[in-house]
Design a protein around this motif. Structure first.
Motif, short mmCIF file in Angstrom:
data_model
loop_
_atom_site.label_atom_id
_atom_site.label_comp_id
_atom_site.label_asym_id
_atom_site.label_seq_id
_atom_site.Cartn_x
_atom_site.Cartn_y
_atom_site.Cartn_z
N LEU A 101 63.50 41.08 -25.18
CA LEU A 101 64.07 39.75 -25.01
C LEU A 101 64.03 39.36 -23.54
N LEU A 102 63.89 38.07 -23.29
CA LEU A 102 63.98 37.55 -21.93
C LEU A 102 65.41 37.06 -21.75
N LEU A 103 66.14 37.70 -20.83
CA LEU A 103 67.52 37.35 -20.56
C LEU A 103 67.59 36.46 -19.34
N GLY A 108 72.85 32.90 -19.41
CA GLY A 108 73.12 33.71 -20.59
C GLY A 108 72.19 33.46 -21.77
N THR A 109 71.01 32.91 -21.51
CA THR A 109 70.07 32.65 -22.60
C THR A 109 69.30 33.92 -22.98
N LEU A 110 68.90 33.99 -24.23
CA LEU A 110 68.06 35.07 -24.73
C LEU A 110 66.89 34.47 -25.48
N GLU A 111 65.70 34.96 -25.20
CA GLU A 111 64.49 34.47 -25.86
C GLU A 111 63.65 35.67 -26.26
N LEU A 112 63.11 35.63 -27.47
CA LEU A 112 62.21 36.70 -27.90
C LEU A 112 60.94 36.67 -27.06
N VAL A 113 60.60 37.81 -26.48
CA VAL A 113 59.32 37.95 -25.77
C VAL A 113 58.33 38.64 -26.70
N ASN A 114 58.74 39.79 -27.23
CA ASN A 114 57.91 40.53 -28.18
C ASN A 114 58.78 41.14 -29.26
N SER A 115 58.22 41.26 -30.45
CA SER A 115 58.95 41.82 -31.59
C SER A 115 59.26 43.29 -31.41
N THR A 116 58.43 43.97 -30.59
CA THR A 116 58.66 45.40 -30.30
C THR A 116 58.30 45.68 -28.84
N LYS A 150 43.78 37.44 -30.09
CA LYS A 150 43.99 38.89 -30.05
C LYS A 150 45.49 39.21 -29.98
N LEU A 151 46.22 38.50 -29.13
CA LEU A 151 47.66 38.72 -28.99
C LEU A 151 48.41 38.32 -30.26
N ASN A 152 47.96 37.26 -30.91
CA ASN A 152 48.57 36.82 -32.15
C ASN A 152 48.44 37.89 -33.24
N ALA A 153 47.32 38.60 -33.25
CA ALA A 153 47.13 39.68 -34.22
C ALA A 153 48.06 40.86 -33.92
N ILE A 154 48.42 41.05 -32.67
CA ILE A 154 49.33 42.13 -32.29
C ILE A 154 50.78 41.77 -32.63
N ASP A 155 51.18 40.54 -32.30
CA ASP A 155 52.59 40.14 -32.48
C ASP A 155 52.67 38.62 -32.60
N ALA A 156 52.50 38.13 -33.82
CA ALA A 156 52.53 36.68 -34.07
C ALA A 156 53.87 36.06 -33.70
N GLY A 157 54.95 36.81 -33.84
CA GLY A 157 56.28 36.29 -33.51
C GLY A 157 56.43 35.92 -32.05
N ALA A 158 55.70 36.59 -31.19
CA ALA A 158 55.77 36.32 -29.76
C ALA A 158 55.15 34.97 -29.40
N LEU A 159 54.29 34.47 -30.28
CA LEU A 159 53.59 33.21 -30.01
C LEU A 159 53.98 32.10 -30.97
N ALA A 160 54.94 32.36 -31.84
CA ALA A 160 55.33 31.39 -32.87
C ALA A 160 55.92 30.11 -32.27
N ASP A 161 56.64 30.24 -31.19
CA ASP A 161 57.26 29.09 -30.52
C ASP A 161 56.35 28.65 -29.38
N ARG A 162 55.98 27.39 -29.36
CA ARG A 162 55.09 26.86 -28.31
C ARG A 162 55.72 26.95 -26.92
#
Length: 177
Positions: A101-103, A108-116, A150-162
């Motif tokens: 997560l990006l803190l 105090g915001t939290l944003e998903l960077v990568n699923s793992t 290539k990155l989307n194939a690794i972790d689509a969740g990291a790129l789901a939000d524009r």
């Protein structure tokens, strides 16, 4: 699967730092599969990541426990920062889920960077390969688009939000989402 030598070559041997993989696996509940197979990270990755936190507000690998109210505590470990704002924008490993997560410390915001955590290492690896091969100018947007795929194939969740960290980084390279 990429081996440790390939990661060292992409990140450069003098640009890596060990992280306490075995200790974290033994003491925290994040699933082992969420960790990279390697036990080191890059120190500096251009404008997207740094583990060089000397003189910063937080130390590398320090614990941050956030009170989430009824949801309990969110147990985090600092695994890096945004180079331009290493006191306020921290990459943190959720020690229970294995997400990165990006803190935003100040607000105090939290944003998903990568699923793992493993996906973060793979993203940084692929980004390093892109930067090493990049000559800029003509063709960069097409290469960035291929990197996005290539990155989307690794972790689509990291790129789901524009507006996510990685989506914005790729847009700056010319890859449209």
């Amino acid at each position: 699967m990429t081996d440790a030598d390939a990661y060292r070559k992409a990140w450069e041997p003098d640009n890596t730092i060990p992280y306490p993989r075995a200790e974290w696996l033994a003491h925290y509940t994040a699933p082992a599969a969420t960790f990279p197979a390697i036990d080191f990270l890059p120190i500096d990755m251009s404008v997207v990541y740094t583990a060089y936190l000397e003189d910063a507000q937080f130390d590398l690998y320090s614990r941050i426990d956030l009170d989430m109210g009824r949801d309990g505590k969110l147990r985090l470990a600092v695994v890096g920062a945004v180079p331009e704002d290493k006191d306020d924008m921290l990459f943190c490993l959720d020690l229970d889920s294995g997400q990165v997560l990006l803190l935003g410390v100040g607000d105090g915001t939290l944003e998903l960077v990568n699923s793992t955590f493993k996906a973060l290492a793979e993203f940084l690896y692929e980004f390093a390969l892109f930067i090493d091969a990049d000559t800029g100018g003509a063709g960069r947007a097409q290469r960035a688009k291929a990197l996005r795929a290539k990155l989307n194939a690794i972790d689509a969740g990291a790129l789901a939000d524009r507006e996510s960290w990685w989506s914005v980084a790729l847009m700056q390279l010319g890859a449209k989402g």
